[in-house]
Enzyme design. Structure first.
Site, PDB file in Angstrom:
ATOM      1  CB  SER A   1      -8.108   3.514   2.966  1.00  0.00           C
ATOM      2  OG  SER A   1      -7.394   2.814   4.003  1.00  0.00           O
TER       3      SER A   1
ATOM      4  CB  SER B   1      -7.852   0.726   6.207  1.00  0.00           C
ATOM      5  OG  SER B   1      -8.785   1.836   6.326  1.00  0.00           O
TER       6      SER B   1
ATOM      7  CE  LYS C   1      -3.779   1.775   2.577  1.00  0.00           C
ATOM      8  NZ  LYS C   1      -4.787   1.780   3.901  1.00  0.00           N
TER       9      LYS C   1
END
Lengths: 524, 551
Positions: A171, A195, A76
């Site tokens: 996210s 997330s 990420k």
């Protein structure tokens, strides 16, 4: 070949059935073929190929570094990667190339993993859709699955084929999409309120949020320091255990990691269910919970009960305050953490330089999106001297109550809690953006948030497809630092439900699109 | 109480507000005002009356002192700590607040704070916490400073200090000020404002260096008291080694809270005087501010709660144009640092790795003698006066020098101290030298004093030798004595003759003495000394002269 598990590809590498370079190249070309998913912000092609070559050399010499040697992974884009741009999907850090790697990234590299690239997210991980970053929204690979397509044709609202694409959740949507679409074998996400687990559930992959303090946060660009945990996204529970074994352990650079040594474990397939006690928190029958998910949840409970486990309804009375409490604590820490982005040492700097103050204001106006700025504003409000007691201190007290609820439940003999991960399956982007980021975050974190408040390990396991042909995951929450027990239960469950593999159309050679698992009769 | 410093005419204000641009120092400039002064009847009211015959003014002074911790690396990072290194050469990723970096507490800094807390009679908190204090400033890269706002490492201590009072400043008094707390915190970087290019240059070498903030209660009443307290603190820090505490290098920075009021009335509005970065100006800055407030109030004005900087060139305090004066620091617990837990021998868990814990008792047992104890020992051991013990400790290395001389000479320490404080220190001060830079070693001085003690030379000859020794040519005192033929005249007959000759040459004086004016005898002794260039024992000369005069 790309669709197998990390464990399987690792075996293939060791047996020489595939070479690290070949594997890396295949992943890279597949990333390009699936570019429209927008899962990756940066593709580190050159370094990845170099890492693959080095791995290949190690295989040749028989000196591999570990189970991850040669395995393509994605990270990420809020983890620092030395020499590779790290943006947090924000104008503030666009073009920022960090001089160091996050501890978790370094641990992957030290095991020989091949870093393919950096995955998309909501700006600074603030969101639950992976829709609010400067590089645009991530598309859920299931939008293009045969399972979903067939159903949506039946529902006949596909005049414009592309308008109905689905959000990944967030996210860490980029990481979830990357694992789900077979462009990598494992990915790092971050999990502050769900997330990692939320997009994992929506993309039909396993998402693990380990216990707070088990994995180093050093190099993870923080959202809420007291809740952030690096998350692991994989195709199956076994893979998550392998990656966890690599990442876990004390880091002198992160004072909040525990000192106790972590012993990597392998999961057994067999469990004695009669010794297991599963808790079903009644408060998770929340408004907005889809009937499908509810039905799936109770079927799952029955599954355990039928296998001989004790399944008990439990109460977590303070969980309902979790979201509002999180809102205060999150924004307060965000306001503080974002203070460093002033355009001086790194990142975006506005050309408006009439004075230092003007430069600060313009830099932050230009660098942050509305969501980030909104949270900074509320956070600073909560931290004002006159508001501190009323909001921040109170929220901390509520957080303690939420955490104590879990302590009580586990003290009363519960081993693992079983809950939904999300309210329902995912929805199309056009639907998602009808509500603003804050509303969405509040809704979507409802089942995942409390585990972050309490610092507990939690994992979402893809369980079944909805009527629309989309994945639904269920969540297990375990005792602090009892990852082995949690993952053992999760693996057993995974084996029972036999979640169907995504059948991607038009993205891969159709000849390979074979469903490896049949849906279990139980969940069909 | 030192009343004299409250005289109105002591300092004349020469500058107005805003004459000079605000100066900046460390992070202390932006700290919140401490809670208002507490009303207490403890302060005696013996200050001189104001002009209109109303009750006298009394000043209330509290201090906040930032002492840079003497450590190899910074408070939360591995960067080196070093004064005057090339700009931005000692900056870790954490110091530059790169995203994702985390603080890791430096054990040495904790030990320094515990040591200091123990030396200042504080209770050491077994659990203390770190907080973030937010403000935007170019030399504060993270946008917040990590400090200890809620629960500092040490609280409730006291510091005893002494100062000379009385008209002739020859009366030593000892006072005590309470220490509210000692907190650990990060230093900021430095901003260098280039007005010509309208640029600000940032040096982060200092950013993140460990500081101990020592907060003294408002229990002092003059600049002199404050200066004495700071000097004592400085000595303690240097003795402990917890800070080098060199003001000129910014390792010790003092902010003073100053207010004035009439005894029995509520405390006045405080101002905070910043940037007192030199020991010389500490007392002056505070006294100036006291006088300024008195004048302001007596002229019917008001004192504003503001931050003022001391301008050492103009000798006055001026308001700092600090827009952040009223700012809300939005304190928040530092989430990346667990509570700081300290142990004592009783609470220390078994099988602990001693590298991982700080044991308060262990530190306590190893504390060196503090200056107050050393002074008492000096007085007891050598029979010197208490004020001499102060001077010995106040000059860096002087006590060691003194003790070294004493060890190497047969002379009574009470006599040695005179040579050290009058001759030696006088010379060093005159030439602006430190003790360790002295051209005369303790060995040579001891040799010289031995020559004197054995009667080889007279004390005036010894002074001549010392003059010679200052040249630092490496000659031993004995060599100089030999070369210059300064040995005492031992021959009784020769002495008798010299005395006789002097008497004969000064009949008037002889007559005076014979009339009973014994004072003139000293003149004769002096004349004998001069004739022999100090090569006589004055006691012996006196005996001879007296004998001959009575004949």
């Amino acid at each position: 070949m790309l669709r197998v598990s990390l464990r399987e590809i690792s075996a293939a590498l060791k047996e020489g059935r595939v070479s690290p370079t070949e594997l890396c190249q295949r992943c890279l070309s597949f990333i390009k073929a699936t570019k429209f998913l927008n899962a990756y912000i940066t593709i580190a092609e050159d370094t990845a190929l170099k890492q693959a070559e080095e791995s290949e050399e190690r295989y040749r010499r028989g000196q591999i570094l570990g189970d991850l040697d040669g395995i393509p992974v994605a990270v990420k884009d809020n983890f620092n990667t030395a020499g590779i741009e790290t943006t947090c999907a924000s104008n503030m850090l666009k073009g920022y190339i960090p001089p160091y790697s996050a501890t978790v990234v370094q641990k992957l590299l030290d095991q020989g993993a091949v870093l393919l690239g950096k995955t998309n997210l909501d700006e600074f991980a603030m969101g639950s859709g992976s829709t609010d970053g400067i590089f645009g929204p991530v598309r859920n690979p299931w939008s293009y699955s045969r399972q979903y397509r067939e159903k949506s044709v039946q529902n006949s609202h596909t005049e414009n084929e592309d308008s109905n694409w689905l959000v990944t959740g967030g996210s860490s949507g980029g990481s979830a999409a990357a694992v789900s679409s077979f462009t990598c074998f494992a990915a790092l996400g971050s999990d502050t309120g769900g997330s990692t687990r939320n997009p994992a559930a929506h993309c039909g992959v396993v998402g693990l949020k380990p216990t707070y303090g088990l994995i180093s946060r050093h190099g993870l660009i923080p959202l809420v320091n007291s809740m952030d945990v690096p998350g692991i996204l994989t195709r199956c529970v076994d893979d998550a255990a392998i990656v966890l074994g690599v990442l876990a352990g004390h880091d002198p650079k992160d004072s909040t990691t525990v000192q106790d040594p972590f012993k990597p474990f392998e999961l057994t397939s067999f469990i004695d269910a009669s010794k297991l006690c599963i808790g079903i928190p009644k408060e998770y029958h929340a408004p907005g919970l889809s009937s499908e998910t509810l039905a799936l949840w109770s079927k799952a409970a029955d599954l355990f009960e039928n296998a001989g486990a004790k399944v008990i309804e439990v109460s977590l009375p303070h969980t309902r305050y979790s979201i509002i409490c999180y809102h205060v604590l999150c924004t307060a820490e965000v306001a503080s953490n974002m203070a460093r982005f002033d355009g001086l040492e790194y990142g975006h700097r506005s050309s408006m330089d009439k004075s230092t103050e003007v430069m600060y204001a313009a830099t932050r106006r230009e660098g942050f999106n509305d969501v980030v700025r909104g949270r900074i504003l509320s956070g600073n409000y909560f931290l004002l001297k006159q508001n501190y007691e009323t909001y921040f201190i109170k929220a901390q007290k509520v957080r303690r109550l939420i955490a104590n609820d879990f302590v009580n439940v586990f003290r009363n003999g519960i081993d693992v809690l079983l809950t939904p991960t999300t309210l329902s399956d995912t929805i199309p982007y056009v639907e998602f953006i009808k509500e603003d980021n804050r509303t969405r975050s509040a809704q979507d974190d409802i089942f995942t948030q409390a585990a972050n408040m309490a610092g507990l390990p939690a994992i979402t396991v893809p369980t079944a497809l909805s009527e629309k042909g989309l994945p639904i995951g269920l969540q297990f929450i375990g005792r602090a630092f009892q990852e082995q027990q949690l993952l053992t239960v999760a693996k057993w469950f995974e084996n029972q439900v036999k979640f169907p593999m995504i059948q991607l159309q038009g993205m891969m050679d159709h000849g390979h699109t074979v469903c490896r698992h049949q849906k279990s009769a139980f969940f069909s | 109480m030192a009343a004299s410093i409250l005289r109105r005419s002591l300092l004349t204000p020469r500058c107005r507000a805003g004459d000079v641009a605000a100066l900046h120092s460390g992070p202390s400039r932006r700290r919140a005002q401490a809670p208002g002064p507490i009303a207490s009847g403890r302060r005696a009211a013996n200050s001189p009356a104001g002009e209109r015959g109303v009750a006298p003014w009394v000043a209330v002074v509290g201090l906040e002192i930032h002492a840079q911790i003497s450590s190899n690396s910074k408070l939360f990072s591995g960067s080196q700590v070093q004064f005057a290194a090339p700009p931005n050469s000692l900056v870790s990723f954490f110091d530059a607040s790169l995203p994702g970096t985390l603080p890791a507490l430096n054990r040495r800094c904790v030990e320094a704070a515990v040591m200091t807390g123990l030396a200042l009679n504080c209770s050491i908190n077994k659990k203390s916490l770190f907080d973030r204090k937010h403000y935007f400033y170019a030399d504060l890269p993270a946008g917040y400073q990590i400090t200890q706002q809620r629960l500092p490492v040490a609280v409730n201590g006291s510091l005893s200090y002494s100062l000379c009072v009385g008209r002739k400043k020859n009366q030593m008094v000892t006072r005590t000020v309470r220490i509210k707390q000692i907190q650990l915190e990060q230093d900021s970087g430095k901003s260098l404002h280039d007005d010509i290019r309208s640029q600000t240059l940032i040096d982060l070498n200092r950013a993140g260096v460990g500081l101990m903030e020592v907060v003294m209660e408002p229990e002092m009443s003059s600049g002199e008291e404050a200066a004495a307290a700071v000097r004592e603190l400085q000595l303690i820090l240097q003795t402990l080694g917890s800070s080098q505490a060199i003001m000129a290098e910014g390792q010790l920075r003092v902010d003073a809270n100053v207010s004035v009021h009439h005894p029995g009335e509520a405390y006045g509005v405080r101002t905070e005087v910043k940037n007192i970065n030199s020991a010389r100006f500490l007392a002056r800055a505070i006294d100036y501010e006291i006088q300024r407030q008195i004048k302001e109030l007596e002229n019917g004005g008001t004192v504003m709660n503001e931050t003022r900087a001391f301008d050492f060139k103009l000798g006055c305090t001026i308001p700092m144009r600090d827009k952040e004066g009223k700012q809300d620091y939005r304190f928040m617990p530092e989430p990346n640092l667990p509570p700081l837990i300290l142990y004592d021998t009783k609470s220390l868990p078994a099988n602990t790795n001693h590298q991982q814990v700080v044991n308060i008792d262990w530190i306590r047992e190893r504390l060196p003698d503090l200056p107050s104890v050393r002074r008492v020992k000096l007085v007891e051991q050598y029979g010197i006066l208490p004020e001499h013990s102060f001077t010995l400790l106040n000059e860096d290395g002087l006590m060691e020098f003194f003790e070294s001389v004493v060890r190497q000479t047969q002379m009574n320490p009470k006599k040695v101290i005179g040579w050290i404080l009058n001759d030696m220190l006088g010379y060093l001060k005159q030439h602006n030298l430190k003790v360790k830079e002295s051209p005369v070693s303790s060995l040579f001085l001891a040799d010289l004093l031995n020559l004197l003690e054995r009667g080889t030379i007279s004390s005036s000859a010894a002074k001549q030798v010392l003059e010679e020794l200052w040249k630092g040519e490496g000659k031993t005192p004995l060599q100089i004595v030999k070369e210059k033929k300064l040995e005492l005249i031992q021959d009784q007959q020769e002495l008798e003759q010299i005395c006789q000759a002097v008497m004969e040459g000064h009949q008037e004086e002889v007559m005076e003495i014979k009339k009973g004016n014994q004072k003139v005898l000293n003149k004769l002794i002096g004349l004998v000394q001069r004739t022999t260039r100090g090569r006589v024992d004055p006691v012996l000369v006196k005996q001879i002269l007296e004998k001959r005069l009575s004949q």
